[in-house]
Design a protein around this motif. Sequence first.
Motif, mmCIF file in Angstrom:
data_model
loop_
_atom_site.group_PDB
_atom_site.id
_atom_site.type_symbol
_atom_site.label_atom_id
_atom_site.label_comp_id
_atom_site.label_asym_id
_atom_site.label_seq_id
_atom_site.Cartn_x
_atom_site.Cartn_y
_atom_site.Cartn_z
ATOM 1 N N ASN A 236 0.827 -1.203 0.000
ATOM 2 C CA ASN A 236 0.000 0.000 0.000
ATOM 3 C C ASN A 236 0.866 1.259 0.000
ATOM 4 N N SER A 237 1.911 1.264 0.838
ATOM 5 C CA SER A 237 2.816 2.420 0.870
ATOM 6 C C SER A 237 3.542 2.580 -0.457
ATOM 7 N N PHE A 238 3.912 1.467 -1.058
ATOM 8 C CA PHE A 238 4.601 1.527 -2.336
ATOM 9 C C PHE A 238 3.685 2.086 -3.424
ATOM 10 N N ALA A 239 2.425 1.637 -3.431
ATOM 11 C CA ALA A 239 1.463 2.141 -4.417
ATOM 12 C C ALA A 239 1.263 3.646 -4.248
ATOM 13 N N LYS A 240 1.181 4.115 -3.026
ATOM 14 C CA LYS A 240 1.022 5.548 -2.791
ATOM 15 C C LYS A 240 2.227 6.332 -3.270
ATOM 16 N N HIS B 160 -2.817 -13.255 -4.735
ATOM 17 C CA HIS B 160 -2.653 -13.244 -6.185
ATOM 18 C C HIS B 160 -3.675 -12.287 -6.783
ATOM 19 N N LEU B 161 -3.272 -11.573 -7.815
ATOM 20 C CA LEU B 161 -4.189 -10.692 -8.526
ATOM 21 C C LEU B 161 -4.580 -11.372 -9.836
ATOM 22 N N GLU C 57 -3.102 0.486 -4.515
ATOM 23 C CA GLU C 57 -3.036 -0.945 -4.204
ATOM 24 C C GLU C 57 -4.359 -1.563 -4.648
ATOM 25 N N ALA C 58 -4.284 -2.648 -5.413
ATOM 26 C CA ALA C 58 -5.488 -3.263 -5.963
ATOM 27 C C ALA C 58 -6.391 -3.801 -4.869
ATOM 28 N N LYS C 59 -7.683 -3.617 -5.045
ATOM 29 C CA LYS C 59 -8.697 -4.157 -4.143
ATOM 30 C C LYS C 59 -9.666 -5.006 -4.962
ATOM 31 N N GLY D 38 -12.710 -6.130 -6.783
ATOM 32 C CA GLY D 38 -13.798 -5.358 -7.369
ATOM 33 C C GLY D 38 -13.363 -4.113 -8.090
ATOM 34 N N ASP D 39 -12.068 -3.732 -7.987
ATOM 35 C CA ASP D 39 -11.579 -2.579 -8.751
ATOM 36 C C ASP D 39 -11.753 -2.845 -10.246
ATOM 37 N N LYS D 40 -12.123 -1.801 -10.992
ATOM 38 C CA LYS D 40 -12.341 -1.935 -12.426
ATOM 39 C C LYS D 40 -11.131 -1.412 -13.189
ATOM 40 N N LEU D 41 -10.650 -2.206 -14.134
ATOM 41 C CA LEU D 41 -9.559 -1.742 -14.973
ATOM 42 C C LEU D 41 -10.030 -0.576 -15.840
ATOM 43 N N ALA D 42 -9.152 0.398 -16.018
ATOM 44 C CA ALA D 42 -9.501 1.552 -16.840
ATOM 45 C C ALA D 42 -8.239 2.161 -17.411
ATOM 46 N N ARG D 43 -8.391 2.854 -18.502
ATOM 47 C CA ARG D 43 -7.256 3.514 -19.147
ATOM 48 C C ARG D 43 -6.638 4.546 -18.199
ATOM 49 N N GLY D 44 -5.313 4.545 -18.122
ATOM 50 C CA GLY D 44 -4.612 5.503 -17.279
ATOM 51 C C GLY D 44 -4.574 5.149 -15.811
ATOM 52 N N GLU D 45 -5.054 3.953 -15.466
ATOM 53 C CA GLU D 45 -5.061 3.517 -14.071
ATOM 54 C C GLU D 45 -4.010 2.431 -13.860
ATOM 55 N N GLY D 46 -3.269 2.551 -12.762
ATOM 56 C CA GLY D 46 -2.277 1.550 -12.408
ATOM 57 C C GLY D 46 -2.616 0.901 -11.086
ATOM 58 N N PHE D 47 -2.359 -0.398 -10.994
ATOM 59 C CA PHE D 47 -2.663 -1.162 -9.784
ATOM 60 C C PHE D 47 -1.436 -1.955 -9.348
#
Length: 367
Positions: free
Chosen positions: A218-222, A254-255, A234-236, A238-247
């Motif tokens: 989580n700290s790394f993602a921030k 496992h993701l 940090e991926a959760k 139910g998160d939806k993939l979208a253009r310009g979004e990084g997880f």
Amino acid sequence: MSIRVLVVDDSAMMRKALRQILETDLDIEVVAAARDGEDALKKAQELSPDVITLDINMPVMDGLTCLSLLLEQIPEVQVVMVSSLTQEGAITTFEAMELGAFDYVAKPSGTVSANLHIVGRELIAKVKAAAKRKRRRPGSRLAGRNASRSAGRPPLGANRAERGDHSILVPDRAFRKVVVIGVSTGGPSTLMEILPYLPADLDASVIVVQHMPPTFTNSFAKRLDDYCHLRFSEAKAGDKLARGEGFVAPGGHHLVLKKNALRDDVLIRLTSQPANTLFIPSVDVTMHSVVELFGKRTVGVLLTGMGSDGADGMVAIRQAGGVTIAEDASTAVVFGMPREAIERGGAEIVAPSHQIAREIVKAVNRW
């Protein structure tokens, strides 16, 4: 020639444990131990170790101050941080990486842990990798990093201010491709040579699988979100993939991806299965999941790391018609994962770390 190591920790028990772990490897010699930052600086000047393992929380002089002075006075020394598995420890560890620490290992729990042997293998591997980097002919990685920095990586927090609040809805979030990046040892610093240079209008969603403890991701993602033009979190589930979004795949899960049956969306799912993978999260598990849904619209990237995680996934992506990029040996801190992908025929493009952002953009625009 043995690898000369200086162990620095304010706990006598921890100093003893670290020495015992390191000296189980015949290629490593612990030349001394230091109890605080001031003691470490003195002994480092006297003994010229190849690698220093450095605690963060110490009296007299803390680890970050000591690290800054070490790299100023002995710039060729390699430092592996030994961090507590706490949120505060994670934040400080990434600050140390920004200052120039080679890598880190996380203590299983607390300041003194009877279970330190759990990270023994990782500690030895990272000390050896750090020594190899020190002895490598200078110039390749440093020149690349300086070239990347000259391209204008934004200061911490700059991109968040430019982008505004994450809650602002952006129309038309359809995207062209999914970029999935796998990385292990040496990953945080390597990713900072790549991700900040991806443009905000990248026509893809980006997934990063970094081998990292649960309390660190989580700290790394921030931190990535502060530095990058793309939005990172940090991926959760139910998160939806979208253009310009990084997880960033969360440590301990496992993701994988699943198609939303009711709408034309792709959602993130977190799972503990398969449980028999060497790393959780696993690069292979995520890559196979992405290519199953996106096929030739997948871009696979495999960076520095020990072992072979991600090599099979890269092969699957290439066989599906996607684009695969492996880090070149000239910049890889540990040329394990990329080498396996190359040898198995899973790497279409091989490039040094400072060129990979450009290769990702070209790959996304190719289809």
